[in-house]
Design a protein around this motif. Sequence first.
Motif, short mmCIF file in Angstrom:
data_model
loop_
_atom_site.label_atom_id
_atom_site.label_comp_id
_atom_site.label_asym_id
_atom_site.label_seq_id
_atom_site.Cartn_x
_atom_site.Cartn_y
_atom_site.Cartn_z
N ALA A 122 0.49 -1.65 -0.20
CA ALA A 122 -0.10 0.61 0.52
C ALA A 122 0.97 1.03 -0.42
N GLN A 123 0.30 2.58 -0.33
CA GLN A 123 0.86 3.49 -0.80
C GLN A 123 0.46 4.76 0.19
N SER A 124 1.07 5.48 0.95
CA SER A 124 0.86 6.95 1.98
C SER A 124 1.90 7.65 1.59
N VAL A 125 1.47 8.85 1.63
CA VAL A 125 2.12 10.03 1.94
C VAL A 125 1.56 10.72 3.23
N THR A 126 2.85 11.64 3.96
CA THR A 126 2.87 12.09 5.05
C THR A 126 3.21 13.83 4.69
N GLN A 127 2.51 14.37 5.09
CA GLN A 127 2.99 15.38 4.89
C GLN A 127 3.00 16.09 6.44
N LEU A 128 4.09 16.40 6.86
CA LEU A 128 4.30 16.85 8.74
C LEU A 128 3.77 17.49 9.51
N ASP A 129 3.48 18.95 8.45
CA ASP A 129 3.52 19.73 8.52
C ASP A 129 1.89 20.18 8.51
N SER A 130 1.04 20.75 9.23
CA SER A 130 -0.01 21.02 8.69
C SER A 130 -0.48 22.29 8.79
N GLN A 131 0.38 23.51 9.02
CA GLN A 131 0.44 24.96 9.33
C GLN A 131 1.35 25.51 9.00
N VAL A 132 2.22 26.16 8.25
CA VAL A 132 3.22 27.37 8.36
C VAL A 132 3.24 28.28 7.98
N PRO A 133 3.96 28.89 8.98
CA PRO A 133 3.91 30.59 8.83
C PRO A 133 5.21 31.03 8.38
N VAL A 134 4.89 31.53 7.36
CA VAL A 134 6.13 32.58 7.06
C VAL A 134 6.44 34.16 7.04
N PHE A 135 7.67 34.12 7.05
CA PHE A 135 7.16 36.44 7.04
C PHE A 135 7.15 36.29 4.89
N GLU A 136 6.82 37.25 4.39
CA GLU A 136 6.92 37.43 3.25
C GLU A 136 8.39 37.81 2.35
N GLU A 137 8.34 37.56 1.56
CA GLU A 137 10.32 37.67 0.50
C GLU A 137 11.18 36.15 1.33
N ALA A 138 10.39 35.56 2.64
CA ALA A 138 11.60 34.53 2.88
C ALA A 138 11.44 33.11 2.34
N PRO A 139 12.09 32.11 2.45
CA PRO A 139 12.45 30.74 2.01
C PRO A 139 11.41 30.41 3.00
N VAL A 140 11.16 28.90 1.91
CA VAL A 140 9.89 28.11 2.53
C VAL A 140 10.13 27.04 2.02
N GLU A 141 9.73 25.75 2.77
CA GLU A 141 10.65 24.03 2.25
C GLU A 141 8.99 24.01 2.92
N LEU A 142 8.09 23.32 2.28
CA LEU A 142 7.75 22.07 2.91
C LEU A 142 7.36 20.57 2.82
N ARG A 143 7.19 20.24 3.54
CA ARG A 143 7.83 18.56 3.59
C ARG A 143 6.82 17.90 3.23
N CYS A 144 7.23 16.41 2.61
CA CYS A 144 6.34 15.17 2.20
C CYS A 144 7.50 14.30 1.82
N ASN A 145 7.00 13.20 2.68
CA ASN A 145 7.40 11.43 2.85
C ASN A 145 5.85 10.81 2.17
N TYR A 146 7.03 10.19 1.34
CA TYR A 146 5.64 8.97 1.05
C TYR A 146 6.30 7.62 1.33
N SER A 147 5.04 6.90 1.03
CA SER A 147 6.00 5.21 0.95
C SER A 147 5.27 4.08 -0.24
N SER A 148 6.35 3.67 0.15
CA SER A 148 5.29 2.80 -1.80
C SER A 148 6.13 1.56 -2.11
N SER A 149 5.58 0.77 -2.56
CA SER A 149 6.95 -0.62 -2.99
C SER A 149 7.11 -0.93 -4.45
#
Lengths: 114, 113
Positions: free
Chosen positions: B1-28
Motif C-alpha cells: 500500500a502507498q501513503s503520503v505524509t505531510q508532517l506540517d499541517s500549517q507553516v507560517p512564513v514572512f513575506e520574501e522569506a524562503p519556505v520548505e513544505l515537507r512530504c514523505n511517501y511510502s510505496s513498494s
Amino acid sequence: EAGVAQSPRYKIIEKRQSVAFWCNPISGHATLYWYQQILGQGPKLLIQFQNNGVVDDSQLPKDRFSAERLKGVDSTLKIQPAKLEDSAVYLCASSLDLASGGYTFGSGTRLTVV
Amino acid sequence: AQSVTQLDSQVPVFEEAPVELRCNYSSSVSVYLFWYVQYPNQGLQLLLKYLSGSTLVKGINGFEAEFNKSQTSFHLRKPSVHISDTAEYFCAVGSGGYQKVTFGTGTKLQVIP
C-alpha cells in the motif's frame, strides 16, 4: 483537448435524499478516479476504474455510495441516502498513463447536505 | 500500500522569506510524485510533478521540488514567498501498475506581510 467535465457544479440536498454526479473523462483516458474532499482535508480516493472495471473501491461507503462506468467512458457517482457528513467536493480525475503525466482533474461538484 | 505524509499541517512564513513544505511517501513500486496548490474555494492546480529523470523538478510560480529516493521524500521549496502564495498545498504519490494516486492531508502555507 477538452478537459474532464463534471456536473453539476453545485448541489444542495436535504439529508436522506439521493444525489448523483456525472463525470466525462478526457477522451481515451482508461483510468477514472472519484475523490471526496471534505473541507480542510486532502482528497480521499473513493473509487478507481480501469476502463469499466473497478480497480479499487476500498474506501467507498458501499451502504450508501455507488458508482458505475458503463462502456468505459463516462461515470456516475450516486449517494443514497445522503448524510450531513457527505457534504464535500466530489472530484473526478482521469488518466491515460501516470508515467506520461496525463492525470487531470475536473472542476468538481460541491455538495451541501442540510 | 502507498501513503503520503505531510508532517506540517500549517507553516507560517514572512513575506520574501524562503519556505520548505515537507512530504514523505511510502510505496513498494516505482512512483510518480505531484504537488498541488488549492486556493480558498478553488480547485486543485498542479504545481509540478516528478515522473522520471532529473530529481530536481521546477514548477509554476517559482516553486521547485527534489525527489530523494533514499529518504523517500519530495519536499517543495520556494526561495522567496509572496502574499499570493497563501494557500493549501497537497503532495500526492502515484504508482505504476494499478495507477493509484494517493494524497496527503495538506499543508496550509500562511505568508505574513
